[in-house]
Enzyme design. Structure first.
Site, PDB file in Angstrom:
ATOM      1  N   LYS A   1     -19.200 -82.881  15.191  1.00 34.95           N
ATOM      2  CA  LYS A   1     -18.461 -84.153  15.287  1.00 34.95           C
ATOM      3  C   LYS A   1     -19.270 -85.297  14.657  1.00 34.95           C
ATOM      4  CE  LYS A   1     -14.659 -82.776  17.353  1.00 34.95           C
ATOM      5  NZ  LYS A   1     -13.381 -82.762  16.648  1.00 34.95           N
TER       6      LYS A   1
ATOM      7  N   ASP B   1      -0.118 -75.451  12.753  1.00 34.89           N
ATOM      8  CA  ASP B   1      -1.183 -74.849  13.570  1.00 34.89           C
ATOM      9  C   ASP B   1      -1.300 -73.383  13.169  1.00 34.89           C
ATOM     10  OD1 ASP B   1      -2.631 -73.690  15.999  1.00 34.89           O
ATOM     11  OD2 ASP B   1      -2.444 -75.761  16.642  1.00 34.89           O
TER      12      ASP B   1
ATOM     13  N   ASP C   1      -3.483 -72.409   8.447  1.00 37.46           N
ATOM     14  CA  ASP C   1      -4.916 -72.305   8.728  1.00 37.46           C
ATOM     15  C   ASP C   1      -5.588 -73.317   7.809  1.00 37.46           C
ATOM     16  OD1 ASP C   1      -7.606 -71.677   8.786  1.00 37.46           O
ATOM     17  OD2 ASP C   1      -7.289 -69.508   8.800  1.00 37.46           O
ATOM     18  N   ILE C   2      -6.272 -74.300   8.368  1.00 37.09           N
ATOM     19  CA  ILE C   2      -6.854 -75.365   7.539  1.00 37.09           C
ATOM     20  C   ILE C   2      -7.964 -74.851   6.618  1.00 37.09           C
ATOM     21  CG2 ILE C   2      -6.260 -77.330   9.009  1.00 37.09           C
ATOM     22  CD1 ILE C   2      -9.197 -77.117  10.107  1.00 37.09           C
TER      23      ILE C   2
ATOM     24  N   GLY D   1      -2.124 -77.632  20.152  1.00 38.17           N
ATOM     25  CA  GLY D   1      -3.163 -77.779  21.166  1.00 38.17           C
ATOM     26  C   GLY D   1      -2.842 -78.839  22.209  1.00 38.17           C
ATOM     27  N   GLN D   2      -3.844 -79.125  23.042  1.00 40.08           N
ATOM     28  CA  GLN D   2      -3.640 -80.014  24.201  1.00 40.08           C
ATOM     29  C   GLN D   2      -3.199 -81.412  23.770  1.00 40.08           C
ATOM     30  OE1 GLN D   2      -7.128 -81.306  26.295  1.00 40.08           O
ATOM     31  NE2 GLN D   2      -5.994 -81.823  28.149  1.00 40.08           N
TER      32      GLN D   2
ATOM     33  N   TYR E   1     -20.856 -78.134  18.728  1.00 39.29           N
ATOM     34  CA  TYR E   1     -19.632 -78.955  18.703  1.00 39.29           C
ATOM     35  C   TYR E   1     -19.987 -80.424  18.444  1.00 39.29           C
ATOM     36  CZ  TYR E   1     -15.459 -81.263  20.719  1.00 39.29           C
ATOM     37  OH  TYR E   1     -14.345 -82.044  20.935  1.00 39.29           O
TER      38      TYR E   1
END
Ligand code: NAD
Ligand code: SER
Length: 319
Positions: free
Chosen positions: A144, A36, A50-51, A13-14, A140
């Site tokens: 978190k 990932d 895959d987590i 990812g980013q 989201y």
């Protein structure tokens, strides 16, 4: 002393792409395992993971024996609003899997990427402080808040050294962002170079906290290297750098591309952005582990445009 071995989830990812590079520079390729769902050309030491697949996750950690896990796998705010159940599974169950596996395998330290999305109505959105009411409006943000509390729970109950940061919007050139509300501040650079114009999904005056990827990666590594005794926050640290509106970003871009044009067509992401801080008070991070950002808005713009131009030149040479 134990040799440092690092496993990163969500590495393609980013943030992952840039963080893996910095970790490889520090610890060497064989000591850094990028994982990932999707492979990335950027890594030579990579495993698909895959987590949510705990057996495979267990085996991978048992085999590689990391001393540190950077848990970056996750789903971002705007994408999450479209499928809250999937977000909850990945962001909360995936995080619990990481914490349990880290504990069982005696991993020394674990990193958690929280977000400015933990804040919301009642948080006081100007220079938002570390300890304020957390009532986020997105799934989201809720995930978190849960993640931060789980981090603190595993630290207090089991002594697992979990450390976290509330990232602002991250601006980077290495890879495109993954569907967040702050992504306009990355997309704008691609469009400025491609067409000289950008239609922004937020209004011109929506102010959000932002940070350049170089600062974000350096700060993350500094937190993970800090003495455990100096850390007073075990949920996740407020982590600040700059703060600007789309209009201010466009003004800064015009210093390099004078004809650049911006227009505004706000969508559902504006409602999300309006519940997030306009800027961040990160006093505990600056006090506990000496956090200092380096990139101001004009530095970010200069570096982003230079790095993206270099990438374009490389790509056209290859073709
Ligand atoms: P991203 O969307 O670019 O990357 C997330 C990665 O997670 C993707 O490569 C994706 O394939 C992977 N992933 C998703 N589901 C997975 C699964 N089940 N198993 C394994 N991998 C999976 O996100 P990013 O911007 O790199 O963010 C990394 C973390 O930092 C996330 O937790 C995000 O919430 C947090 N964060 C990011 C920002 C930001 O501005 N980029 C700000 C605050 C917090
Ligand atoms: N950049 C992230 C997002 O917009 C903030 O966590 O989702």
């Amino acid at each position: 002393m134990e040799k440092t071995r690092v496993l990163i989830t969500g590495a393609s990812g980013q943030i992952g792409q840039a963080l893996v590079q910095a970790l490889v520079d520090e610890f060497g390729e064989r000591n850094v395992l990028a994982t990932d769902l999707k492979p990335s050309e950027a890594f030579s030491h990579f495993e698909e993971l895959d987590i949510l697949e705990t057996n495979h996750y267990q085996k991978l950690v048992g085999g590689f024996k990391p001393t540190i896990i950077y848990h970056l796998a996750g789903i971002l705010s705007a994408v999450g609003e479209k499928n809250p159940s999937v977000l909850w599974k990945v962001n909360v169950q995936g995080w619990i899997n990481t914490l349990n596996i880290a504990l069982e395998n005696k991993v020394s330290k674990v990193f958690f990427p929280s977000s400015i999305a933990v804040f919301g109505p009642g948080s006081s959105l100007d220079y938002t402080r570390q300890n304020v009411a957390l009532h986020p409006t997105t799934v989201y943000g809720i995930s978190k808040v849960a993640g931060e509390n789980l981090a603190q729970y595993f630290f207090r109950k089991f002594g697992l050294d979990v450390r976290g940061i509330r990232y602002p919007g991250i601006i980077s050139y290495q890879s495109p962002p993954g569907g967040g509300t702050t992504d306009y501040a990355v997309d704008i650079f691609y469009q400025a170079l491609d067409s000289g114009r950008y239609e922004c999904f937020l209004s011109g005056d929506v102010r959000l906290p932002m940070m350049y990827i170089d600062d974000a990666v350096r700060g993350t590594l500094e937190l993970m290297q800090a003495n455990a005794e100096s850390l007073s926050v075990r949920t996740s640290y407020n982590f600040g750098a700059v703060s600007f509106t789309p209009t201010e970003l466009a003004t800064s871009i015009r210093k390099i591309i004078p004809d650049f044009e911006i227009s505004y067509a706000p969508d559902f992401r504006e409602e999300i952005a309006n519940t997030w801080p306009r800027n961040i008070d990160d006093t505990p991070a600056r006090r506990d582990w000496n956090w200092q950002h380096q990139f101001e808005i004009d530095d970010i713009v200069r570096d982003m445009l230079m790095k993206l131009k270099e990438k374009n030149t490389l790509r056209s040479k290859k073709n």
